[in-house]
Scaffold this motif. Structure first.
Motif, PDB file in Angstrom:
ATOM      1  N   SER A  53       0.832  -1.193   0.000  1.00  0.00           N
ATOM      2  CA  SER A  53       0.000   0.000   0.000  1.00  0.00           C
ATOM      3  C   SER A  53       0.873   1.252   0.000  1.00  0.00           C
ATOM      4  O   SER A  53       2.072   1.210   0.275  1.00  0.00           O
ATOM      5  N   SER A  54       0.244   2.389  -0.291  1.00  0.00           N
ATOM      6  CA  SER A  54       0.970   3.658  -0.286  1.00  0.00           C
ATOM      7  C   SER A  54       1.593   3.937   1.070  1.00  0.00           C
ATOM      8  O   SER A  54       2.746   4.367   1.170  1.00  0.00           O
ATOM      9  N   ARG A  55       0.839   3.681   2.142  1.00  0.00           N
ATOM     10  CA  ARG A  55       1.375   3.938   3.479  1.00  0.00           C
ATOM     11  C   ARG A  55       2.524   2.991   3.794  1.00  0.00           C
ATOM     12  O   ARG A  55       3.544   3.389   4.362  1.00  0.00           O
ATOM     13  N   GLN A  56       2.362   1.730   3.451  1.00  0.00           N
ATOM     14  CA  GLN A  56       3.386   0.738   3.732  1.00  0.00           C
ATOM     15  C   GLN A  56       4.693   1.080   3.028  1.00  0.00           C
ATOM     16  O   GLN A  56       5.775   1.010   3.631  1.00  0.00           O
ATOM     17  N   VAL A  57       4.629   1.454   1.760  1.00  0.00           N
ATOM     18  CA  VAL A  57       5.835   1.809   1.016  1.00  0.00           C
ATOM     19  C   VAL A  57       6.445   3.095   1.557  1.00  0.00           C
ATOM     20  O   VAL A  57       7.667   3.205   1.701  1.00  0.00           O
ATOM     21  N   ALA A  58       5.598   4.085   1.879  1.00  0.00           N
ATOM     22  CA  ALA A  58       6.103   5.359   2.389  1.00  0.00           C
ATOM     23  C   ALA A  58       6.857   5.176   3.697  1.00  0.00           C
ATOM     24  O   ALA A  58       7.795   5.925   3.995  1.00  0.00           O
ATOM     25  N   LEU A  59       6.463   4.176   4.491  1.00  0.00           N
ATOM     26  CA  LEU A  59       7.155   3.876   5.750  1.00  0.00           C
ATOM     27  C   LEU A  59       8.355   2.960   5.528  1.00  0.00           C
ATOM     28  O   LEU A  59       8.863   2.343   6.471  1.00  0.00           O
ATOM     29  N   SER A 344      25.795  -4.637  -6.632  1.00  0.00           N
ATOM     30  CA  SER A 344      25.746  -4.102  -5.277  1.00  0.00           C
ATOM     31  C   SER A 344      24.308  -3.919  -4.800  1.00  0.00           C
ATOM     32  O   SER A 344      23.385  -3.735  -5.593  1.00  0.00           O
ATOM     33  N   SER A 345      24.126  -3.984  -3.503  1.00  0.00           N
ATOM     34  CA  SER A 345      22.827  -3.693  -2.899  1.00  0.00           C
ATOM     35  C   SER A 345      22.511  -2.215  -3.078  1.00  0.00           C
ATOM     36  O   SER A 345      23.377  -1.418  -3.451  1.00  0.00           O
ATOM     37  N   ARG A 346      21.267  -1.843  -2.803  1.00  0.00           N
ATOM     38  CA  ARG A 346      20.916  -0.432  -2.928  1.00  0.00           C
ATOM     39  C   ARG A 346      19.994  -0.012  -1.779  1.00  0.00           C
ATOM     40  O   ARG A 346      19.255  -0.825  -1.218  1.00  0.00           O
ATOM     41  N   THR A 347      20.071   1.264  -1.444  1.00  0.00           N
ATOM     42  CA  THR A 347      19.267   1.837  -0.381  1.00  0.00           C
ATOM     43  C   THR A 347      18.170   2.706  -0.975  1.00  0.00           C
ATOM     44  O   THR A 347      18.443   3.559  -1.828  1.00  0.00           O
ATOM     45  N   HIS A 348      16.950   2.477  -0.546  1.00  0.00           N
ATOM     46  CA  HIS A 348      15.793   3.229  -1.029  1.00  0.00           C
ATOM     47  C   HIS A 348      15.431   4.344  -0.053  1.00  0.00           C
ATOM     48  O   HIS A 348      15.529   4.167   1.164  1.00  0.00           O
ATOM     49  N   VAL A 349      15.002   5.457  -0.585  1.00  0.00           N
ATOM     50  CA  VAL A 349      14.416   6.549   0.195  1.00  0.00           C
ATOM     51  C   VAL A 349      12.952   6.656  -0.200  1.00  0.00           C
ATOM     52  O   VAL A 349      12.626   6.754  -1.386  1.00  0.00           O
ATOM     53  N   THR A 350      12.067   6.621   0.789  1.00  0.00           N
ATOM     54  CA  THR A 350      10.633   6.641   0.524  1.00  0.00           C
ATOM     55  C   THR A 350       9.980   7.804   1.264  1.00  0.00           C
ATOM     56  O   THR A 350      10.512   8.308   2.254  1.00  0.00           O
ATOM     57  N   GLY A 351       8.816   8.192   0.806  1.00  0.00           N
ATOM     58  CA  GLY A 351       8.088   9.259   1.474  1.00  0.00           C
ATOM     59  C   GLY A 351       6.783   9.554   0.778  1.00  0.00           C
ATOM     60  O   GLY A 351       6.504   9.041  -0.317  1.00  0.00           O
ATOM     61  N   GLY A 352       5.964  10.372   1.423  1.00  0.00           N
ATOM     62  CA  GLY A 352       4.683  10.731   0.822  1.00  0.00           C
ATOM     63  C   GLY A 352       3.802  11.464   1.801  1.00  0.00           C
ATOM     64  O   GLY A 352       4.240  11.892   2.877  1.00  0.00           O
ATOM     65  N   PHE A 353       2.528  11.582   1.424  1.00  0.00           N
ATOM     66  CA  PHE A 353       1.574  12.302   2.269  1.00  0.00           C
ATOM     67  C   PHE A 353       0.195  11.670   2.147  1.00  0.00           C
ATOM     68  O   PHE A 353      -0.101  10.947   1.192  1.00  0.00           O
ATOM     69  N   GLU A 354      -0.647  11.949   3.141  1.00  0.00           N
ATOM     70  CA  GLU A 354      -2.059  11.572   3.118  1.00  0.00           C
ATOM     71  C   GLU A 354      -2.868  12.787   3.522  1.00  0.00           C
ATOM     72  O   GLU A 354      -2.590  13.399   4.560  1.00  0.00           O
ATOM     73  N   VAL A 374       6.256   8.046  -3.006  1.00  0.00           N
ATOM     74  CA  VAL A 374       7.359   7.865  -3.949  1.00  0.00           C
ATOM     75  C   VAL A 374       8.416   6.987  -3.290  1.00  0.00           C
ATOM     76  O   VAL A 374       8.750   7.168  -2.110  1.00  0.00           O
ATOM     77  N   ASP A 375       8.933   6.017  -4.051  1.00  0.00           N
ATOM     78  CA  ASP A 375      10.034   5.155  -3.616  1.00  0.00           C
ATOM     79  C   ASP A 375      11.144   5.292  -4.657  1.00  0.00           C
ATOM     80  O   ASP A 375      10.965   4.938  -5.824  1.00  0.00           O
ATOM     81  N   SER A 376      12.299   5.808  -4.234  1.00  0.00           N
ATOM     82  CA  SER A 376      13.379   6.099  -5.172  1.00  0.00           C
ATOM     83  C   SER A 376      14.676   5.438  -4.727  1.00  0.00           C
ATOM     84  O   SER A 376      15.012   5.431  -3.532  1.00  0.00           O
ATOM     85  N   ALA A 377      15.398   4.861  -5.699  1.00  0.00           N
ATOM     86  CA  ALA A 377      16.707   4.263  -5.455  1.00  0.00           C
ATOM     87  C   ALA A 377      17.476   4.285  -6.769  1.00  0.00           C
ATOM     88  O   ALA A 377      16.984   4.775  -7.794  1.00  0.00           O
ATOM     89  N   ARG A 378      18.691   3.756  -6.764  1.00  0.00           N
ATOM     90  CA  ARG A 378      19.492   3.688  -7.980  1.00  0.00           C
ATOM     91  C   ARG A 378      18.741   2.905  -9.053  1.00  0.00           C
ATOM     92  O   ARG A 378      18.358   1.766  -8.866  1.00  0.00           O
ATOM     93  N   ASP A 379      18.502   3.535 -10.201  1.00  0.00           N
ATOM     94  CA  ASP A 379      17.831   2.910 -11.344  1.00  0.00           C
ATOM     95  C   ASP A 379      16.442   2.406 -11.011  1.00  0.00           C
ATOM     96  O   ASP A 379      15.951   1.445 -11.607  1.00  0.00           O
ATOM     97  N   TYR A 380      15.756   3.063 -10.048  1.00  0.00           N
ATOM     98  CA  TYR A 380      14.430   2.604  -9.650  1.00  0.00           C
ATOM     99  C   TYR A 380      13.571   3.788  -9.211  1.00  0.00           C
ATOM    100  O   TYR A 380      14.038   4.680  -8.496  1.00  0.00           O
ATOM    101  N   LEU A 381      12.300   3.794  -9.662  1.00  0.00           N
ATOM    102  CA  LEU A 381      11.336   4.805  -9.230  1.00  0.00           C
ATOM    103  C   LEU A 381       9.951   4.177  -9.194  1.00  0.00           C
ATOM    104  O   LEU A 381       9.515   3.554 -10.150  1.00  0.00           O
ATOM    105  N   ASN A 382       9.254   4.335  -8.064  1.00  0.00           N
ATOM    106  CA  ASN A 382       7.921   3.791  -7.868  1.00  0.00           C
ATOM    107  C   ASN A 382       7.021   4.910  -7.360  1.00  0.00           C
ATOM    108  O   ASN A 382       7.325   5.536  -6.343  1.00  0.00           O
ATOM    109  N   VAL A 383       5.924   5.182  -8.065  1.00  0.00           N
ATOM    110  CA  VAL A 383       4.969   6.223  -7.683  1.00  0.00           C
ATOM    111  C   VAL A 383       3.615   5.573  -7.440  1.00  0.00           C
ATOM    112  O   VAL A 383       3.100   4.861  -8.299  1.00  0.00           O
ATOM    113  N   LEU A 384       3.036   5.811  -6.258  1.00  0.00           N
ATOM    114  CA  LEU A 384       1.758   5.208  -5.893  1.00  0.00           C
ATOM    115  C   LEU A 384       0.737   6.278  -5.567  1.00  0.00           C
ATOM    116  O   LEU A 384       1.065   7.304  -4.952  1.00  0.00           O
TER     117      LEU A 384
END
Length: 392
Positions: A53-59, A344-354, A374-384
């Motif tokens: 869910s959006s909340r789950q990914v944002a956390l 290599s592994s990668r670190t994601h930064v996530t965030g959002g609003f409700e 939004v979930d962003s990392a190297r070569d990765y972008l996820n928008v919910l």
């Protein structure tokens, strides 16, 4: 099933619908491993990025110790029966409808260029009900890939995971236990409700627990999901079984996982009086796979081993009600361990609003909200983007 080449081909078609559906797409793979020459390998369907869910990914995916509402069904089965203090009626319910648009140069973090897709989406639909100490719910998350196929513009590949949960609370609602099943299904469709081209599927089981001492600010959770194995490929001959020119795998697997989490939620943050605040953290263990490759390896017919070792993912998240009763802000991060040697592994930064939108009185009194993440990392972008209930 009779031990004939014809039956082996039928089994291969059921097992490898994924490969049938994507073989028409242009593959720009750079995998340079040895060629696949026989069926003696497995296809691993694990996913590194957090899907939910959006909340789950944002956390940052740190939800095992939160376990609230419909969003918890794919992280901690106990969440189906867990009730907050605000849930005072005999019957309560929750639902979700979400859509994720993926824009990734390397979705599975294998270090190579993925195939060309028209679109890559994640759809979530779920419904749960609670009656007294009991809870029952179902959640479906579907990955939908529109294929680049000039001869059939409507072809889509669908990989869905459906979770069915049953839970109950004990010890004056301090302890919640949940059990359930999770099933995977993949299919090729030319219309939204068309499944005539076949499918492959498997079923596993889950168990989870949540402890909320004295129903206070702390929660501690644990969850286990068994591995899923499809039927083994029946190949009585010496010639490899192929589908559309692709040498198909012996078996499709989804590895087992075990997770632990904790959360702390207060009505008034220590740094901002009268503003609700939540922090959470998870550790997720995923077992290794034997003799397995990823989807892109099968498409390229080149061996790139996946899941050769056990992995642990660290996940953290925070939520702050910046405008009481109106706006919540979320921020999180998680470590995605590499599943491929040499990548290599990668670190994601996530965030959002409700944001709370409006109130309705149909079939009860409800406040509605819009959530974006939004979930962003190297070569990765996820928008919910999703809609649901606003809970005070």
């Amino acid at each position: 099933m009779s031990h004939t080449t014809e039956s082996a081909l039928r089994s291969g078609c059921r097992l490898l619908l994924l490969m049938m559906s994507l073989s028409c797409a242009e593959v720009r793979s750079e995998i340079d491993g040895p060629p696949i020459v026989d069926n003696n390998y497995n296809l691993d369907l694990r996913q590194g990025p957090v899907m939910g869910s959006s909340r789950q990914v944002a956390l940052g995916g740190a939800y095992i110790g939160v376990a609230e509402g419909i969003a918890s069904l794919n992280s901690n089965p106990a969440g189906v029966a867990f009730r907050l203090e605000r849930s005072t009626t005999r019957f309560d319910w929750d639902w979700t409808a979400g859509l994720t648009n993926l824009d990734s140069k390397d979705f599975d973090n294998n270090g190579v260029t993925p195939p060309d897709y028209k679109s890559h989406r994640i759809r979530s639909l779920g419904l749960m009900g609670q009656y007294g100490p009991w809870g029952l719910g179902v959640l479906n998350n579907a990955e939908i890939i529109a294929l680049e196929n000039p001869d059939d513009d409507d072809s889509e590949y669908v990989l869905s995971v459906t979770s069915l949960r049953l839970g109950r609370q004990f010890l004056d609602r301090e302890l919640t236990i949940g059990v359930g099943l999770h099933a995977t299904t993949s299919k090729l469709r030319t219309e939204t409700l068309d499944a005539t081209l076949g499918q492959l599927s498997g079923v596993g089981w889950d168990v989870g627990a949540l402890w909320n001492p004295e129903r206070g600010p702390w929660r501690f959770g644990a969850s286990f999901s068994s591995s899923i194995l499809t039927d083994e490929l029946d190949n009585p001959g010496d010639t490899p079984v192929t589908v559309n020119g692709l040498v198909v795998p012996h078996q499709v697997i989804l590895p087992a996982t075990f997770g632990m989490g904790a959360s702390y939620a207060v009505e008034s943050a220590p740094f901002w009086k009268d503003h609700k605040w939540l922090v959470s953290g998870d550790l997720l263990y995923t077992e290794s796979s034997d003799n397995a490759v990823g989807v892109e390896s099968v498409l390229a017919q080149r061996i790139q081993p996946v899941g050769t070792h056990d992995t642990i993912s660290v996940r953290v998240g925070s939520e702050l009600e910046a405008i009481p009763g109106r706006l919540r802000l979320r921020l999180g991060s998680y470590y995605e361990p590499s599943n491929y040697e040499g990548v290599s592994s990668r670190t994601h930064v996530t965030g959002g609003f409700e944001v709370r939108l409006f109130h309705t009185s149909l079939w009860g009194e409800y406040d509605w909200s819009l959530t974006a993440t939004v979930d962003s990392a190297r070569d990765y972008l996820n928008v919910l983007v999703s809609i649901g209930f606003w809970y005070f």
